[in-house]
Design an enzyme around this catalytic site. Structure first.
Site, PDB file in Angstrom:
ATOM      1  N   GLY A  62      26.574  26.950 -14.031  1.00  0.00           N
ATOM      2  CA  GLY A  62      28.026  27.039 -14.008  1.00  0.00           C
ATOM      3  C   GLY A  62      28.459  28.005 -12.919  1.00  0.00           C
ATOM      4  N   GLU A  63      29.611  28.617 -13.102  1.00  0.00           N
ATOM      5  CA  GLU A  63      30.210  29.578 -12.171  1.00  0.00           C
ATOM      6  C   GLU A  63      30.691  28.940 -10.862  1.00  0.00           C
ATOM      7  OE1 GLU A  63      27.588  32.858 -11.322  1.00  0.00           O
ATOM      8  OE2 GLU A  63      27.058  33.171 -13.421  1.00  0.00           O
TER       9      GLU A  63
END
EC number: 2.4.2.21
Length: 350
Positions: free
Chosen positions: A311-312
């Site tokens: 993610g991120e």
């Protein structure tokens, strides 16, 4: 809440880009997917050859989720706030990867379960979203506020000169929420959509699948209402992501999607602003089953498959240099005539 009509990328620029690709000093199609990506960028920019991206912005939307109480994640909820601080201080994976692709990083606290006066929390709508297996994630007012926040943030970035946007996410439990959105919009069964997220064991997977099943049952009447679906089984971070992706398309700004959370939100955004998908590319393929379902539903082919599941915005950040390479080849390579190189032989004359 209504979005303005999304206009399609420039077809004439796309046609010019395809023509130019066939004139460059290489066999037709020899650069594979890079050629397709270069045509897409040219169409989004409305010019051929396209210009190299000058201001890429990664915006990480953060929020906590009440469904974590069902132990659907390998990490405790407090990690969300800790990682927001880590991103703000430049110590996260997304910071390191953004530097490789010359992109800026911004984090936005939409629903982290803490008290803060940080600049990142200016759009915060609540502390943690509701447990979607038992209750609505948001109120109607909070849903509208979160989507509007995403729209405003997209406007801020585009008005600030952003020519490519990457939506990222940070939130323990958000793959459970994202999977629910995808399963609802694609009609997939929970067992076919749920993955192992942050690394949960089989018992955790079973709990996660049960939570998704319960959330789907609760939200069954909202499947044709994107705002209702976000209210019932989304969250402030996912709602803001949806508004962000939709508004980027309205503003004719290309988007490089990341993994499950951003693509699930994009799936909702396509319902909010039909036609927005033409402005998006999938940066990478997550191992999460729901991500593949969402990409298929949107007609997107991921650029990379490196088994990334962080993610991120990290997977899209890794794909960014590939997209830059696509632009560079179309813009900088010489044509056969310019280089004095003989073109393809006339097959009919052989």
């Amino acid at each position: 809440m209504g979005f303005p009509t999304v206009t399609a990328p420039d077809a004439e620029a796309a046609a010019a880009a395809r023509t130019r690709q066939n004139l460059l000093t290489k066999p037709a199609g020899a650069l594979g997917r890079l050629e397709d990506l270069s045509v897409w960028v040219a169409s989004c920019q409305g010019q051929c050859p396209p210009r190299q991206f000058e201001r890429v912005r990664i915006v990480v939307f953060a929020g906590d989720h009440g469904v974590t109480r069902a132990r659907v994640s390998a990490y405790p909820p407090e990690v969300t706030a800790q990682m927001v601080a880590n991103i703000e201080s430049g110590g996260a994976a997304i910071n390191a990867l953004a530097a490789v692709g010359d992109a800026g990083v911004r984090v936005v606290d939409m629903a982290v379960n803490n008290e803060t006066n940080a600049a990142s929390a200016v759009y915060k709508v609540r502390r943690g979203s509701g447990d979607i297996a038992r209750e609505d994630a948001l109120s109607t007012e909070q849903t509208l506020a979160a989507v509007e926040a995403g729209r405003r943030i997209a406007d801020e970035e585009v008005d600030g000169g952003a020519d490519l946007l990457i939506p990222g996410d940070m939130g323990i439990g958000n793959t459970t929420v994202a999977t629910t959105l995808v399963a609802s919009l694609t009609g997939a069964e929970p067992v076919a959509a749920v993955g192992h997220g942050t690394g949960i064991d089989d018992a955790g997977w079973a709990r996660k699948t049960a939570a998704v099943r319960d959330a789907l049952f609760r939200s069954r009447s909202q499947r044709s209402d994107p705002l209702g679906l976000l209210r019932c089984c989304g969250g402030a971070d996912l709602a803001a992501l949806a508004g962000f992706c939709a508004q980027a398309a309205v503003r004719r700004t290309p988007v490089l999607l990341d993994g499950l959370a951003s693509t699930a939100a994009a799936l909702v955004a396509e319902q909010l602003a039909p036609g927005a998908r033409a402005w998006w590319q999938a940066g990478h393929r997550s191992p999460e089953p729901a991500h593949a379902l969402a990409c298929t539903a949107l007609g997107l082919e991921p650029i990379l498959d490196l088994r990334m599941r962080l993610g991120e915005g990290s997977g899209a950040a890794v794909a960014l240099p590939v997209l830059r390479a696509a632009v560079a080849t179309l813009a900088s390579m010489a044509t056969f005539s310019e280089a004095g190189v003989s073109g393809p032989a006339d097959q009919a004359g052989q």
